[in-house]
Design a protein around this motif. Structure first.
Motif, PDB file in Angstrom:
ATOM      1  N   VAL A 290       0.867  -1.188   0.000  1.00  0.00           N
ATOM      2  CA  VAL A 290       0.000   0.000   0.000  1.00  0.00           C
ATOM      3  C   VAL A 290       0.897   1.229   0.000  1.00  0.00           C
ATOM      4  CG1 VAL A 290      -1.780   1.237   1.234  1.00  0.00           C
ATOM      5  CG2 VAL A 290      -1.752  -1.232   1.264  1.00  0.00           C
ATOM      6  N   HIS A 292       2.635   4.763   0.426  1.00  0.00           N
ATOM      7  CA  HIS A 292       2.633   5.644   1.587  1.00  0.00           C
ATOM      8  C   HIS A 292       1.759   6.873   1.332  1.00  0.00           C
ATOM      9  CE1 HIS A 292       4.048   6.926   5.433  1.00  0.00           C
ATOM     10  NE2 HIS A 292       4.467   8.076   4.965  1.00  0.00           N
ATOM     11  N   THR A 295      -1.541   6.839   3.132  1.00  0.00           N
ATOM     12  CA  THR A 295      -1.532   7.276   4.526  1.00  0.00           C
ATOM     13  C   THR A 295      -1.515   8.796   4.593  1.00  0.00           C
ATOM     14  OG1 THR A 295      -0.098   5.387   4.825  1.00  0.00           O
ATOM     15  CG2 THR A 295      -0.432   6.792   6.716  1.00  0.00           C
ATOM     16  N   ILE A 313      -5.706   1.629   5.007  1.00  0.00           N
ATOM     17  CA  ILE A 313      -4.559   0.746   4.764  1.00  0.00           C
ATOM     18  C   ILE A 313      -4.992  -0.715   4.686  1.00  0.00           C
ATOM     19  CG2 ILE A 313      -2.265   0.096   5.553  1.00  0.00           C
ATOM     20  CD1 ILE A 313      -2.466   3.004   4.895  1.00  0.00           C
TER      21      ILE A 313
END
Lengths: 396, 388
Positions: A290, A292, A295, A313
Motif C-alpha cells: 500500500v 505511503h 496514509t 490501509i
C-alpha cells in the motif's frame, strides 16, 4: 513479381506437414495416444499384479470391521466400527487440527508480520529472526522436535505438572476440566444466537445510516455488548448453569476431564508456528504494497491514525494479502498430513497408514485420500476466485 | 536630512545579529548511542514496554540455550551412561559424544565403509558443480552447465551405485543413507524439476487444447494433494503399475514422487515468469520469423527465467526441506538416521533426542539460509539491471 496471394489457402510450396494446423493436430493425437497407452499399460499391469497378490479390488472393504483403535475420536468409534467410520474419524481429526491451526497461525502470523515493520529495533530484529529460523527448518524436523524432545520429555503420570485450576500436564498429554452444560444452559446459547443476529442487523443498519446521513455509530461496542455481554448476563441470571468435570489423578491414569493428546498438541504447535512465519511474510508484503501516499492523503483529510489503518490501509492491503494467505491455509491443511510421522490419527495416518496396511487395497485407499485433499483444495480455490473477482480493483 | 547623534546611537544598537553563529551540535540525547536508543527502542511508552518484554524473552532463552548446548553439555564418553542425570550431576545438557560417534552414520548411512571414498568424491564433484554455477565470475560457465547437468549426474550414478566393469562393486540403494540420501534426493528433484516444470508451464500456456488439458490436470492434481500422499502413491501404487520384474527400488520410487511434485510447483513458478513477459516480445520474435521453439529458447525463456530466479530458488528451498518427507516412506535420509540413532539403546538418554535434532536443525539452517541469501543477492543484482 505479380504473384497473387489468395487469402485463406497456404501457398502451394508449403508441404502439408509444415502446416501449423496439421502439425498441431498431429502432436495432440500423438500425445493422446501416448497417455492412453500409459494408462492402459498401467491398468493392465495393476490388474495382473493385484490378481497375483490376491488383493480384492473395489470399495467393498468400506463396510468391513476395522478392528483397530484410534487414540482421538470426535465421533463415536470403537474397534468394532467399520473402515468407513475410521475414514470419517480421520477426516474430522484432520479438519480439527487444520481449523485450529489456521486460527492460531493467522493470529501469530499477523503479530509477527506487523512486528517486522515495527520501528522498534529490537522487536523488528526478533521478528526477523523468528521468520528466518522457522522458515529455513523442515516442518517434519520441527514436529519431531516438539513431539519427541519437548512433549514426550515431560514428566510421567506420577510426577505430573499440576497447574492451578485442575490442569495436569504430563507425557501422556494435557488434562483440563471439561465444561458440561447443566439445565438452563440452553437459554445462554439461545441468547448468544440472538446476540450474533442482533449484532449483524445493527451493523447493517449502521452502515445504511452512515451512507445516508454520514453519522457513524459505535458498531464495535454495541456488537461486543450484544455478543458477549448479553449471554454473560443471562448466564449469571440463570445461576451459572455450567459444571466442570475435573480430571482425577488415579494410580495408572487420569480419569475424566478433557484430554489433549500430545500428538495433537505437537502437530498443532508445529503447524501454527511454521505457517505463521510464512503468513508474517505475506502480511508484511501486503502492508508494504500500500503506497505511503495513501496514509498521507488520509492524514491530510484529517483522519486519525486508527481509522486510517482500519479504513484505508488494511482494506487495500487485504486485496494483496488474501490470495497468498489462502494458499498458506491450503498448505497448512496439506501439511497436517505429516501427522503420520508422530502418530496423530489424521486422515493419512488412519487411512493411508493403518487401513492400507490391513486391507492392502493401495489403489482405492490412496485414491480416496487424494480425492479428499483435492476436493478441499479445489473448493477453496473456487471460493477464493469468486471472492477475488468481487473485491479486486476495477481499473478503467 | 541628516541623522542626529541620538538617532545614530539608537541605530548602533543592533537587534539583528550580523555574523552567523557556529552551528551547535545537536543535543546529546538525540545523537550517538543514546539518541539511537531513544529513537529505536524507547520512543513511546508502548515501545518501551515492548522493548522490555523482548529483552526479558531474550534473557530467558539465550543463556538457557548456551548452557544446554555448551556449558552443561557432555563432551566425551563411550555410551549413554555419561549423559544420564545422576545425583552428582543433576543438570545434563546436550549429549555430544553421541553425535561424534554417530557422525559417519549421519553422513553416509549404512554405505559400506571401504566404499565411502566414493561418496566423498561425489560430494566434491557436486561442490565443484555448485561453485561453478553460482560463482558469477567463474571461467567458462557454459561448460559449467554441461558439467553440472550432464557430467555430474552420470558420473555420480556410476560412482554411487557401482559398475562392475570398471571394478566398482555394486552398492544397493537400501544401504544409502544420511546426508548422502538427502543430497541425492534434492539434487535429483532440482535437476529434473526445472526442465519438466518449463515443459509443463509451456504446455499450460499452449494453444493446443489436448496439451493444455493434460498439463493443467497434472499440475492441479499434484499441487492439490499433500506430498505425503504423492510419496505414498509412488511407494505403494507405482509397483502395481509396472510389470513385476521392472519394479523400481524404494529410493527410485521416492525420487519419482519428489520429481513429480517439484515439477508441478516449478511449472507454476515458470508460468508466472512467462506471464510477466510483454506480448510484444512474442510478437517481435514471430515477426522476425522465429518458430515456436526458437522464440521460446532465444527470446522468451531467458527473460522469463531471469525475472523468476528468486522464486525458483525459493521453490528449491522448499524442495530441500520437503526431502525430509521421504522419511515417512522408509528411506534413511538425514532425519531418519538421527531418529534411528536417538532411540538406539546404546545412546538413548533424555538429552539425546534434543541433541540429535539440534544437529539436523544446524544442517538444514545452514543449507536453506545459504540458498535464501543467494536468492536475495540475485534479486538485488537483477534489480540493478532494471534501474534507469
Amino acid at each position: 513479381m505479380s504473384t497473387e496471394l489468395k487469402a485463406g489457402s497456404p501457398p502451394a510450396s508449403v508441404p502439408f506437414y509444415n502446416d501449423p494446423k496439421v502439425r498441431s493436430i498431429a502432436y495432440q493425437i500423438a500425445l493422446c495416444l501416448v497417455v492412453a497407452g500409459l494408462i492402459y499399460g498401467a491398468a493392465s499391469n495393476a490388474i495382473e499384479n493385484l490378481q497375483r497378490a490376491r488383493i480384492a479390488s473395489g470399495f467393498g472393504f468400506w463396510d468391513n470391521i476395522a478392528g483397530f483403535d484410534i487414540s482421538q475420536t470426535l465421533i463415536s468409534y470403537s474397534n468394532t466400527s467399520t473402515y468407513g467410520r475410521a475414514f470419517w474419524v480421520g477426516l474430522l481429526n484432520t479438519l480439527l487440527v487444520a481449523g485450529l491451526g489456521i486460527i492460531f497461525a493467522t493470529i501469530l502470523g499477523f503479530i509477527i508480520g506487523i512486528a517486522r515493520l515495527s520501528k522498534n529495533w529490537l522487536v523488528n530484529k526478533a521478528a526477523t529472526f523468528y521468520v528466518e529460523t522457522i522458515r529455513n527448518l523442515p516442518l517434519l524436523l520441527q514436529l519431531l522436535f516438539w513431539y519427541n524432545a519437548v512433549l514426550k520429555a515431560l514428566p510421567d503420570l506420577r510426577d505430573s505438572v499440576k497447574i492451578p485450576g485442575g490442569i495436569y500436564l504430563n507425557n501422556r498429554g494435557l488434562f483440563m476440566p471439561a465444561p458440561s452444560a447443566q439445565a438452563g444452559f440452553g437459554f445462554v446459547e439461545l441468547t448468544l444466537l440472538v446476540g450474533v443476529i442482533g449484532a449483524i442487523a445493527y451493523r447493517y443498519w449502521a452502515r445504511k445510516r452512515q451512507e445516508q446521513t454520514g453519522q457513524q455509530a459505535p458498531v464495535f461496542l454495541v456488537s461486543l455488548g450484544l455478543i458477549v455481554g448479553l449471554p454473560l448476563l443471562v448466564f449469571l441470571l440463570a445461576g451459572m448453569p455450567l459444571k466442570f468435570d475435573f480430571p482425577e489423578a488415579g494410580r495408572f491414569n487420569i480419569a475424566g476431564g478433557l484430554e489433549v493428546v500430545p500428538e495433537f498438541a505437537a502437530l498443532l504447535f508445529g503447524l501454527s508456528i511454521y505457517t505463521a512465519a510464512f503468513i508474517a511474510e505475506v502480511v508484511r508484503a501486503g502492508i508494504l504494497a500500500v503506497s505511503h501516499g495513501q496514509t498521507e492523503a488520509s492524514y491530510s483529510l484529517g483522519m486519525k491514525p486508527g481509522p486510517t489503518l482500519r479504513l484505508i490501509i488494511v482494506p487495500q492491503a487485504m486485496r494483496v494479502i488474501i490470495p497468498p494467505l489462502t494458499s498458506q491455509y491450503l498448505n497448512l491443511t496439506k501439511n497436517s498430513s505429516l501427522a503420520v510421522a508422530i502418530g496423530y490419527p489424521d486422515l493419512v495416518q488412519v487411512f493411508t497408514g493403518t487401513v492400507l496396511n490391513q486391507t492392502g487395497q493401495a489403489v482405492e485407499v490412496v485414491a480416496i485420500t487424494m480425492a479428499v485433499y483435492l476436493t478441499i483444495s479445489l473448493v477453496t480455490s473456487f471460493l477464493m476466485n469468486v471472492y477475488n473477482s468481487r473485491v479486486k480493483l476495477v481499473e478503467r | 536630512m541628516t541623522m542626529s547623534e541620538g538617532d545614530l546611537a539608537v541605530a548602533r544598537i543592533n537587534f539583528v545579529r550580523q555574523q552567523t553563529l557556529e552551528p551547535q551540535p545537536p543535543p546529546s540525547s538525540m545523537t550517538g548511542p543514546v539518541g539511537w536508543l531513544r529513537e529505536n527502542l524507547f520512543s513511546t511508552p508502548f515501545n518501551i514496554v515492548l522493548t522490555i518484554l523482548i529483552a526479558l524473552l531474550f534473557l530467558w532463552i539465550v543463556p538457557d540455550m548456551l548452557r544446554y548446548l555448551i556449558f552443561d553439555a557432555v563432551w566425551s564418553g563411550a555410551d549413554r551412561t555419561v549423559c544420564l542425570i545422576t545425583p552428582e550431576r543433576p543438570v545434563v545438557g546436550a549429549c555430544w559424544p553421541f553425535v561424534f560417534e554417530r557422525l559417519p552414520y549421519f553422513i553416509y548411512g549404512s554405505y559400506p565403509i571401504p566404499e565411502r571414498w566414493r561418496v566423498d568424491v561425489f560430494f566434491v564433484m557436486l561442490a565443484v558443480a555448485i561453485v561453478w554455477l553460482l560463482w558469477l565470475n567463474a571461467p567458462r560457465r557454459d561448460l559449467g552447465v554441461i558439467y553440472a547437468f550432464v557430467v555430474t549426474p552420470v558420473c555420480s550414478y556410476i560412482l554411487l551405485s557401482g559398475w562392475s566393469l570398471i571394478g566398482l562393486p555394486k552398492v544397493d540403494t537400501v544401504l544409502w543413507g544420511g546426508v548422502l540420501v538427502t543430497i541425492v534426493v534434492s539434487a535429483v528433484g532440482i535437476v529434473i524439476s526445472l526442465p519438466l516444470g518449463i515443459l509443463l508451464a509451456l504446455g499450460r500456456r499452449s494453444a493446443m487444447p489436448a496439451v493444455k488439458l493434460f498439463s493443467v490436470i497434472f499440475i492441479e492434481f499434484v499441487r492439490g494433494v499433500p506430498l505425503v500422499t504423492v510419496l505414498f502413491m509412488a511407494s505403494v501404487m507405482l509397483p502395481l503399475f509396472v510389470p513385476e520384474h521392472l519394479s523400481p527400488d524404494k529410493l527410485l520410487r521416492a525420487l519419482i514422487g519428489i520429481a513429480m511434485f517439484a515439477s508441478a510447483y516449478m511449472a507454476e513458478v515458470v508460468r508466472a515468469g512467462l506471464a510477466a513477459i510483454p506480448k510484444g516480445q512474442f510478437e517481435g520474435a514471430q515477426a522476425v520469423g522465429l518458430g515456436y521453439w526458437q522464440m521460446m529458447r532465444l527470446i522468451v525463456l531467458p527473460q522469463a527465467l531471469k525475472i523468476t530466479i528468486p522464486n525458483i530458488v525459493n521453490t528449491y528451498i522448499g524442495l530441500f526441506k520437503d526431502t525430509t518427507l521421504v522419511f515417512i516412506v522408509g528411506i534413511f535420509d538425514l532425519l531418519r538416521t538421527i531418529e534411528v540413532s536417538r532411540i538406539d539403546p546404546k545412546w538413548a538418554a533424555p538429552s539425546t533426542s534434543a541433541t540429535g535434532y539440534a544437529v539436523a536443525a544446524f544442517f538444514y539452517l545452514i543449507c536453506c539460509y545459504g540458498m535464501s541469501r543467494y536468492a536475495q543477492e540475485t534479486e538485488k543484482r537483477l534489480r540493478k539491471a532494471d534501474r534507469r
